[in-house]
Design a protein around this motif. Structure first.
Motif, PDB file in Angstrom:
ATOM      1  N   ASP A 197       0.820  -1.214   0.000  1.00 42.06           N
ATOM      2  CA  ASP A 197       0.000   0.000   0.000  1.00 42.06           C
ATOM      3  C   ASP A 197       0.855   1.266   0.000  1.00 42.06           C
ATOM      4  OD1 ASP A 197      -2.339  -1.483  -0.059  1.00 42.06           O
ATOM      5  OD2 ASP A 197      -2.729  -1.279   2.096  1.00 42.06           O
ATOM      6  N   VAL A 198       1.891   1.302   0.823  1.00 42.02           N
ATOM      7  CA  VAL A 198       2.739   2.499   0.912  1.00 42.02           C
ATOM      8  C   VAL A 198       3.512   2.710  -0.389  1.00 42.02           C
ATOM      9  CG1 VAL A 198       4.719   3.546   2.096  1.00 42.02           C
ATOM     10  CG2 VAL A 198       2.902   2.468   3.422  1.00 42.02           C
ATOM     11  N   ILE A 199       4.090   1.656  -0.942  1.00 42.44           N
ATOM     12  CA  ILE A 199       4.833   1.786  -2.195  1.00 42.44           C
ATOM     13  C   ILE A 199       3.917   2.276  -3.317  1.00 42.44           C
ATOM     14  CG2 ILE A 199       5.995   0.459  -4.018  1.00 42.44           C
ATOM     15  CD1 ILE A 199       7.428  -1.076  -1.788  1.00 42.44           C
ATOM     16  N   ASN A 200       2.710   1.738  -3.374  1.00 43.16           N
ATOM     17  CA  ASN A 200       1.758   2.183  -4.393  1.00 43.16           C
ATOM     18  C   ASN A 200       1.287   3.611  -4.144  1.00 43.16           C
ATOM     19  OD1 ASN A 200       1.727   0.022  -6.137  1.00 43.16           O
ATOM     20  ND2 ASN A 200       0.135  -1.043  -5.016  1.00 43.16           N
ATOM     21  N   LEU A 201       0.983   3.945  -2.902  1.00 46.72           N
ATOM     22  CA  LEU A 201       0.517   5.285  -2.560  1.00 46.72           C
ATOM     23  C   LEU A 201       1.537   6.343  -2.979  1.00 46.72           C
ATOM     24  CD1 LEU A 201      -1.570   7.109  -1.069  1.00 46.72           C
ATOM     25  CD2 LEU A 201      -0.163   6.798   0.966  1.00 46.72           C
ATOM     26  N   LEU A 202       2.814   6.040  -2.759  1.00 49.06           N
ATOM     27  CA  LEU A 202       3.878   6.992  -3.077  1.00 49.06           C
ATOM     28  C   LEU A 202       4.382   6.869  -4.521  1.00 49.06           C
ATOM     29  CD1 LEU A 202       5.880   6.743   0.261  1.00 49.06           C
ATOM     30  CD2 LEU A 202       4.251   8.529  -0.438  1.00 49.06           C
ATOM     31  N   GLY A 203       3.866   5.894  -5.266  1.00 49.19           N
ATOM     32  CA  GLY A 203       4.268   5.709  -6.661  1.00 49.19           C
ATOM     33  C   GLY A 203       5.722   5.304  -6.821  1.00 49.19           C
ATOM     34  N   LEU A 204       6.212   4.460  -5.918  1.00 50.31           N
ATOM     35  CA  LEU A 204       7.627   4.102  -5.905  1.00 50.31           C
ATOM     36  C   LEU A 204       7.935   2.746  -6.549  1.00 50.31           C
ATOM     37  CD1 LEU A 204       8.550   5.312  -2.310  1.00 50.31           C
ATOM     38  CD2 LEU A 204       9.141   6.391  -4.495  1.00 50.31           C
ATOM     39  N   GLN A 205       6.964   2.139  -7.218  1.00 50.65           N
ATOM     40  CA  GLN A 205       7.210   0.826  -7.811  1.00 50.65           C
ATOM     41  C   GLN A 205       8.411   0.865  -8.752  1.00 50.65           C
ATOM     42  OE1 GLN A 205       4.385   2.577  -8.005  1.00 50.65           O
ATOM     43  NE2 GLN A 205       2.581   1.299  -7.751  1.00 50.65           N
ATOM     44  N   SER A 206       8.484   1.880  -9.587  1.00 47.08           N
ATOM     45  CA  SER A 206       9.570   1.929 -10.567  1.00 47.08           C
ATOM     46  C   SER A 206      10.922   2.220  -9.905  1.00 47.08           C
ATOM     47  CB  SER A 206       9.281   2.971 -11.648  1.00 47.08           C
ATOM     48  OG  SER A 206       9.222   4.264 -11.078  1.00 47.08           O
ATOM     49  N   GLN A 207      10.930   2.914  -8.780  1.00 47.28           N
ATOM     50  CA  GLN A 207      12.180   3.175  -8.067  1.00 47.28           C
ATOM     51  C   GLN A 207      12.847   1.867  -7.655  1.00 47.28           C
ATOM     52  OE1 GLN A 207      13.941   6.058  -6.768  1.00 47.28           O
ATOM     53  NE2 GLN A 207      12.896   6.917  -8.525  1.00 47.28           N
ATOM     54  N   PHE A 208      12.031   0.926  -7.209  1.00 41.77           N
ATOM     55  CA  PHE A 208      12.551  -0.349  -6.742  1.00 41.77           C
ATOM     56  C   PHE A 208      12.588  -1.396  -7.851  1.00 41.77           C
ATOM     57  CE2 PHE A 208      11.056   1.646  -2.802  1.00 41.77           C
ATOM     58  CZ  PHE A 208      12.225   1.591  -2.077  1.00 41.77           C
ATOM     59  N   GLY A 209      12.234  -0.988  -9.083  1.00 38.76           N
ATOM     60  CA  GLY A 209      12.222  -1.940 -10.186  1.00 38.76           C
ATOM     61  C   GLY A 209      11.172  -3.001  -9.979  1.00 38.76           C
ATOM     62  N   GLU A 210      10.123  -2.636  -9.267  1.00 39.00           N
ATOM     63  CA  GLU A 210       9.105  -3.604  -8.885  1.00 39.00           C
ATOM     64  C   GLU A 210       8.005  -3.685  -9.931  1.00 39.00           C
ATOM     65  OE1 GLU A 210       8.904  -5.272  -5.602  1.00 39.00           O
ATOM     66  OE2 GLU A 210      10.980  -4.688  -5.788  1.00 39.00           O
ATOM     67  N   PRO A 211       7.592  -4.888 -10.275  1.00 41.31           N
ATOM     68  CA  PRO A 211       6.345  -5.012 -11.021  1.00 41.31           C
ATOM     69  C   PRO A 211       5.199  -4.734 -10.052  1.00 41.31           C
ATOM     70  CG  PRO A 211       7.161  -7.170 -10.419  1.00 41.31           C
ATOM     71  CD  PRO A 211       8.204  -6.158  -9.971  1.00 41.31           C
ATOM     72  N   VAL A 212       4.026  -4.518 -10.568  1.00 40.01           N
ATOM     73  CA  VAL A 212       2.887  -4.349  -9.676  1.00 40.01           C
ATOM     74  C   VAL A 212       2.583  -5.706  -9.072  1.00 40.01           C
ATOM     75  CG1 VAL A 212       0.462  -3.701  -9.507  1.00 40.01           C
ATOM     76  CG2 VAL A 212       2.000  -2.427 -11.013  1.00 40.01           C
ATOM     77  N   VAL A 213       2.728  -5.796  -7.773  1.00 38.21           N
ATOM     78  CA  VAL A 213       2.548  -7.054  -7.057  1.00 38.21           C
ATOM     79  C   VAL A 213       1.366  -6.906  -6.119  1.00 38.21           C
ATOM     80  CG1 VAL A 213       3.595  -8.653  -5.408  1.00 38.21           C
ATOM     81  CG2 VAL A 213       5.004  -7.551  -7.130  1.00 38.21           C
ATOM     82  N   ILE A 214       0.472  -7.866  -6.162  1.00 46.69           N
ATOM     83  CA  ILE A 214      -0.655  -7.870  -5.233  1.00 46.69           C
ATOM     84  C   ILE A 214      -0.415  -9.001  -4.255  1.00 46.69           C
ATOM     85  CG2 ILE A 214      -3.155  -8.173  -4.996  1.00 46.69           C
ATOM     86  CD1 ILE A 214      -3.398  -7.109  -7.871  1.00 46.69           C
ATOM     87  N   PRO A 215      -0.370  -8.679  -2.949  1.00 46.34           N
ATOM     88  CA  PRO A 215      -0.135  -9.725  -1.956  1.00 46.34           C
ATOM     89  C   PRO A 215      -1.186 -10.842  -2.077  1.00 46.34           C
ATOM     90  CG  PRO A 215      -0.046  -7.556  -0.946  1.00 46.34           C
ATOM     91  CD  PRO A 215      -0.558  -7.377  -2.348  1.00 46.34           C
TER      92      PRO A 215
END
Length: 109
Positions: free
Chosen positions: A85-103
């Motif tokens: 939730d925090v990573i998505n809220l702050l729009g930081l997925q691309s900073q961490f090279g993260e794909p959109v991951v749903i727990p």
């Protein structure tokens, strides 16, 4: 907050449990920098993080930056719903090279 470190060769797997907040950020920063200094790769398992605030996010970003400067691969894994939730809220997925991951335990709306 509790951090458990496992090392496999030069790879370090750090499992973070509890709250990653302003109250624990300084200790976490120190441990993370020590691991980056000695590791050839860092994996942060965040599945047991219950609370994450801006101080915790700053330490994660600092770890990413420092690992990058030293050419040490840096990966966030097993995101808790809070981390997601925090990573998505702050729009930081691309900073961490993260794909959109749903727990896996996140209920569908």
């Amino acid at each position: 907050m509790q951090i458990e470190c496992e090392r496999d060769g030069g790879r370090s797997r750090m499992t973070v449990e509890g709250d990653l907040t302003i109250y624990s950020a300084a200790d976490f920063k120190q441990q993370l920098l020590e691991e980056i200094d000695r590791a050839t790769a860092i994996e942060l398992q965040l599945g047991s993080v219950e609370e994450l605030d801006s101080a915790g996010v700053q330490v994660l970003l600092m770890g990413l930056r420092e690992a990058g400067r030293r050419n040490v691969p840096f990966e966030l894994t097993q995101h808790s719903e809070t981390v997601f939730d925090v990573i998505n809220l702050l729009g930081l997925q691309s900073q961490f090279g993260e794909p959109v991951v749903i727990p896996a335990d996140r209920s569908q709306a």
